[in-house]
Design a protein around this motif. Structure first.
Motif, PDB file in Angstrom:
ATOM      1  N   UNK A 128       0.838  -1.206   0.000  1.00 26.97           N
ATOM      2  CA  UNK A 128       0.000   0.000   0.000  1.00 26.97           C
ATOM      3  C   UNK A 128       0.870   1.252   0.000  1.00 26.97           C
ATOM      4  N   UNK A 129       1.625   1.433  -1.055  1.00 30.34           N
ATOM      5  CA  UNK A 129       2.482   2.607  -1.152  1.00 30.34           C
ATOM      6  C   UNK A 129       1.634   3.839  -1.433  1.00 30.34           C
ATOM      7  N   UNK A 130       2.188   4.988  -1.145  1.00 27.25           N
ATOM      8  CA  UNK A 130       1.462   6.226  -1.409  1.00 27.25           C
ATOM      9  C   UNK A 130       1.301   6.442  -2.913  1.00 27.25           C
ATOM     10  N   UNK A 131       2.224   5.899  -3.689  1.00 21.36           N
ATOM     11  CA  UNK A 131       2.105   6.043  -5.149  1.00 21.36           C
ATOM     12  C   UNK A 131       1.002   5.149  -5.710  1.00 21.36           C
ATOM     13  N   UNK A 132       0.705   4.061  -5.034  1.00 24.05           N
ATOM     14  CA  UNK A 132      -0.459   3.271  -5.446  1.00 24.05           C
ATOM     15  C   UNK A 132      -1.738   4.039  -5.142  1.00 24.05           C
ATOM     16  N   UNK A 133      -1.764   4.732  -4.013  1.00 24.56           N
ATOM     17  CA  UNK A 133      -2.920   5.580  -3.720  1.00 24.56           C
ATOM     18  C   UNK A 133      -3.027   6.702  -4.742  1.00 24.56           C
ATOM     19  N   UNK A 134      -1.894   7.227  -5.188  1.00 25.39           N
ATOM     20  CA  UNK A 134      -1.909   8.252  -6.240  1.00 25.39           C
ATOM     21  C   UNK A 134      -2.545   7.696  -7.514  1.00 25.39           C
ATOM     22  N   UNK A 135      -2.221   6.437  -7.827  1.00 25.29           N
ATOM     23  CA  UNK A 135      -2.818   5.800  -9.008  1.00 25.29           C
ATOM     24  C   UNK A 135      -4.323   5.635  -8.839  1.00 25.29           C
ATOM     25  N   UNK A 136      -4.746   5.281  -7.623  1.00 24.76           N
ATOM     26  CA  UNK A 136      -6.172   5.134  -7.337  1.00 24.76           C
ATOM     27  C   UNK A 136      -6.894   6.458  -7.545  1.00 24.76           C
ATOM     28  N   UNK A 137      -6.326   7.531  -7.029  1.00 24.91           N
ATOM     29  CA  UNK A 137      -6.963   8.848  -7.152  1.00 24.91           C
ATOM     30  C   UNK A 137      -6.997   9.313  -8.607  1.00 24.91           C
ATOM     31  N   UNK A 138      -5.947   9.013  -9.335  1.00 33.30           N
ATOM     32  CA  UNK A 138      -5.937   9.390 -10.755  1.00 33.30           C
ATOM     33  C   UNK A 138      -7.004   8.618 -11.521  1.00 33.30           C
ATOM     34  N   UNK A 139      -7.221   7.367 -11.130  1.00 30.63           N
ATOM     35  CA  UNK A 139      -8.256   6.571 -11.812  1.00 30.63           C
ATOM     36  C   UNK A 139      -9.652   7.095 -11.508  1.00 30.63           C
ATOM     37  N   UNK A 140      -9.808   7.809 -10.394  1.00 27.70           N
ATOM     38  CA  UNK A 140     -11.094   8.420 -10.062  1.00 27.70           C
ATOM     39  C   UNK A 140     -11.410   9.608 -10.962  1.00 27.70           C
ATOM     40  N   UNK A 141     -10.368  10.195 -11.557  1.00 25.50           N
ATOM     41  CA  UNK A 141     -10.590  11.329 -12.432  1.00 25.50           C
ATOM     42  C   UNK A 141      -9.989  12.637 -11.964  1.00 25.50           C
ATOM     43  N   UNK A 142      -9.197  12.604 -10.883  1.00 25.44           N
ATOM     44  CA  UNK A 142      -8.535  13.833 -10.455  1.00 25.44           C
ATOM     45  C   UNK A 142      -7.542  14.273 -11.525  1.00 25.44           C
ATOM     46  N   UNK A 143      -7.523  15.570 -11.793  1.00 23.87           N
ATOM     47  CA  UNK A 143      -6.631  16.096 -12.832  1.00 23.87           C
ATOM     48  C   UNK A 143      -5.184  16.110 -12.382  1.00 23.87           C
ATOM     49  N   UNK A 144      -4.951  16.442 -11.123  1.00 22.42           N
ATOM     50  CA  UNK A 144      -3.586  16.503 -10.597  1.00 22.42           C
ATOM     51  C   UNK A 144      -3.557  15.851  -9.212  1.00 22.42           C
ATOM     52  N   UNK A 145      -2.536  15.017  -8.998  1.00 26.68           N
ATOM     53  CA  UNK A 145      -2.372  14.336  -7.709  1.00 26.68           C
ATOM     54  C   UNK A 145      -1.018  14.748  -7.128  1.00 26.68           C
ATOM     55  N   UNK A 146      -1.061  15.335  -5.939  1.00 26.29           N
ATOM     56  CA  UNK A 146       0.143  15.842  -5.302  1.00 26.29           C
ATOM     57  C   UNK A 146       0.304  15.258  -3.899  1.00 26.29           C
ATOM     58  N   UNK A 147       1.475  15.521  -3.327  1.00 25.94           N
ATOM     59  CA  UNK A 147       1.821  15.004  -2.008  1.00 25.94           C
ATOM     60  C   UNK A 147       1.914  16.170  -1.029  1.00 25.94           C
ATOM     61  N   UNK A 148       1.175  16.095   0.088  1.00 20.34           N
ATOM     62  CA  UNK A 148       1.246  17.141   1.111  1.00 20.34           C
ATOM     63  C   UNK A 148       2.633  17.209   1.735  1.00 20.34           C
ATOM     64  N   UNK A 149       3.454  16.173   1.540  1.00 20.25           N
ATOM     65  CA  UNK A 149       4.822  16.216   2.038  1.00 20.25           C
ATOM     66  C   UNK A 149       5.568  17.403   1.427  1.00 20.25           C
ATOM     67  N   UNK A 150       5.223  17.761   0.184  1.00 17.33           N
ATOM     68  CA  UNK A 150       5.819  18.958  -0.427  1.00 17.33           C
ATOM     69  C   UNK A 150       5.546  20.198   0.422  1.00 17.33           C
ATOM     70  N   UNK A 151       4.284  20.398   0.791  1.00 16.48           N
ATOM     71  CA  UNK A 151       3.964  21.592   1.572  1.00 16.48           C
ATOM     72  C   UNK A 151       4.393  21.448   3.034  1.00 16.48           C
ATOM     73  N   UNK A 152       4.613  20.213   3.502  1.00 14.38           N
ATOM     74  CA  UNK A 152       5.229  20.043   4.815  1.00 14.38           C
ATOM     75  C   UNK A 152       6.645  20.604   4.788  1.00 14.38           C
ATOM     76  N   UNK A 153       7.371  20.323   3.699  1.00 10.57           N
ATOM     77  CA  UNK A 153       8.703  20.926   3.536  1.00 10.57           C
ATOM     78  C   UNK A 153       8.612  22.444   3.472  1.00 10.57           C
TER      79      UNK A 153
END
Length: 585
Positions: A246-271
């Motif tokens: 259950x990697x976060x990138x698999x969740x990214x794939x799941x969200x993209x399959x739902x139809x989200x235009x852009x999938x990002x990581x909140x870890x970026x904004x944590x930095x």
């Protein structure tokens, strides 16, 4: 040591052990609904009653201790009959429409009733009535409440808030907001721990799935979704997916399959948060602002709500940096909108958070940038799991997908934001570099790690010794603040997380069927991901560097202050009952 016999099995246990604990050591499970070790041991549900030889009455196994020579029968005809009657009586005041309940399949009462073979209830159903707001992030259904007292006890003993109380008497007894308040008028922090410790579906988060589906179906909307650090450690738990897959990138794939235009990581904004918060701490420390009281982190909205309602005089000591969720939304509606060349109002920013308080945080007037809300919709980890199931997505069949750019790269320092002590550790890594010009050993500040509610440590930053404290759980937080205000302790920098264990134990996380706490396992996974990360310092994130070079300038610049910082005084929070009676001058 005490020798007892349970169901003809000899057991030797330490003195002071309960019957239920002794049975567990013998491999015998005694069902219960209300029991929480050291928190709720009141025998309210009577489902755990057992027969003890020599006793005229059945006894509750959760709060009766074994003694030498005790002989216990957990499944005698008398115990089984009493257990069945007790559950039937509970069901007579419980809305049993499981097909429309968020806890169906993950409900203690449903499981116990099924195991007892209860196919019909001989008692007439008499459901309580009660109105509740549909807009508040926390929703309570009085028709499902079984009066187990878990929410009351956890809120009082662990979180120290006392939001819930038992009202009425006899068959009309129920749980309601304390002091005859409405929930919106209370000082509830929205930590959500009452939800995760409710054995049935009486408490849940406000469901915002239809808003997300509407946004995905709107051709005029550009949908952007962010995934919080702690979500990667828990999203698989109810989806029959091993944690290692259950990697976060698999969740990214799941969200993209739902139809989200852009999938990002909140870890970026944590930095990004670390860049601002570390710079803010060093500036305020060098200005001598922490001679009496420290700077507090502001990433946790449950903690911010707590401080504003319980100790409003300390609000000026909060970091003004927005939380990673809100920073992400602000950058999405400004910098990213400019890159796309679109009106910010065309962007729908969705957050996937382990937290209930995030649903309230996004609505604050100070959480807007140039008049546009930073974040539009917040889903808990549980809601995302429900969305995945409702769309019949086979998560095992989807390969990992990369995050989109330029808001998709994050460091290991950002990943550990999800566990108590992680924000402090990440901030100190960058603060050390800012002071000395060199990177520390990545794990140099590991002393802040741990599961204890209140921890402290000292670190050398250049010529200065920085005194730090880390606390999670609001009950422990109250103790720390009392000591601070009394002058018995002194710190320069304090990290607070409202939920025990931090975001990994958040009120929006999946609820374990057996009510076992999962935050330790989840936290260990985040630390492992940090160790494996090729990038472990927020200030070395190339996308963070790029955004400062091309848009923000530098940490605490005028533009950064305008977009990434907030005014905690700009929104209202109901004061605690104590302050309403004796307000602070």
């Amino acid at each position: 040591m005490v020798n007892v016999i349970i169901n003809n099995i000899a057991v030797r246990v330490p003195e002071g052990t309960t019957i239920m604990e002794a049975a567990a050591q013998a491999g015998i499970t005694i069902p219960s609904l209300c029991y929480l070790k050291d928190i709720n041991e009141i025998g309210a549900c009577r489902v755990c009653c057992v027969e003890v030889e020599g006793e005229s009455r059945l006894v509750s196994s959760c709060n009766n201790l074994v003694y030498e020579g005790m002989v216990v029968h957990t499944n005698s005809p008398r115990a089984r009959q009493a257990r069945r009657i007790n559950v039937e009586l509970i069901l007579s005041q419980h809305d049993g429409t499981c097909s429309t309940c968020v806890r169906s399949g993950n409900c203690r009462l449903q499981s116990v009733a099924n195991d007892l073979g209860i196919l019909r209830n001989p008692y007439q159903q008499d459901l309580p009535s009660g109105l509740w707001t549909t807009t508040y992030p926390l929703y309570r259904d009085a028709r499902k409440c079984i009066k187990c007292m878990r929410c009351v006890q956890y809120c009082e003993k662990i979180q120290g808030m006392g939001i819930w109380e038992l009202t009425g008497s006899g068959s009309r007894a129920t749980i309601d907001v304390s002091y005859n308040r409405r929930i919106k008028e209370s000082d509830c922090t929205l930590c959500g721990q009452c939800i995760t410790h409710c054995p049935v579906g009486a408490l849940r988060e406000r469901d915002d799935l239809l808003d997300v589906l509407d946004a995905l179906e709107d051709p005029e909307k550009i949908t952007v979704v962010q995934i919080a650090p702690a979500v990667r450690a828990s999203w698989c738990e109810h989806l029959d997916l091993p944690r290692e897959q259950a990697t976060v990138r698999r969740l990214a794939a799941v969200l993209r399959s739902m139809g989200f235009d852009y999938v990002f990581d909140t870890v970026f904004s944590a930095d990004l948060t670390i860049m601002e918060e570390a710079a803010e701490f060093l500036k305020r420390y060098q200005n001598g602002e922490f001679k009496d009281l420290p700077m507090f982190t502001s990433c946790c909205p449950g903690w911010v709500r707590f401080l504003k309602s319980q100790y409003p005089q300390l609000v000026p000591y909060l970091s003004t940096s927005k939380s990673p969720q809100q920073m992400f939304g602000a950058i999405t509606k400004t910098y990213f909108a400019d890159l796309l060349g679109v009106d910010p109002e065309k962007i729908c920013c969705v957050s996937i958070m382990p937290c209930l308080a995030k649903k309230a945080e996004k609505n604050g007037r100070s959480q807007q940038t140039y008049g546009v809300p930073d974040v539009d919709i917040v889903l808990t980890t549980r809601e995302v799991n429900r969305l995945i199931r409702s769309l019949d997505i086979n998560v095992k069949s989807l390969p990992d997908a990369e995050f989109d750019s330029p808001l998709g790269i994050g460091s290991g320092a950002g990943i550990i934001f999800g566990v108590t002590g992680g924000v402090m550790e990440a901030a100190l890594r960058t603060a050390y570099h800012s002071v000395t010009g060199v990177n520390p050993v990545p794990d140099a500040f590991r002393a802040v790690r741990g599961v204890e509610g209140w921890r402290e440590a000292e670190f050398q930053l250049g010529d200065n010794t920085i005194r730090c404290a880390i606390v999670s759980g609001l009950g422990e937080t109250r103790k720390l603040i009392h000591e601070l205000l009394a002058g018995r302790v002194h710190y320069d920098f304090v990290e607070v997380m409202a939920c025990p264990g931090g975001c990994v134990g958040g009120g929006g996380q999946p609820i374990s069927f057996h009510q076992a706490e999962q935050q330790t396992v989840r936290g260990e996974l985040l630390y492992k991901l940090d160790r494996l990360s090729p990038l472990r310092f927020s200030h070395e994130n190339v996308e963070i560097r790029h955004i400062y070079q091309n848009y923000l300038g530098e940490p605490l610049s005028e533009k950064a202050e305008e977009i990434l910082h907030t005014d905690h005084e700009a929104w209202y929070m109901p004061l605690s009952v104590a302050l309403q009676r004796d307000p602070i001058e």
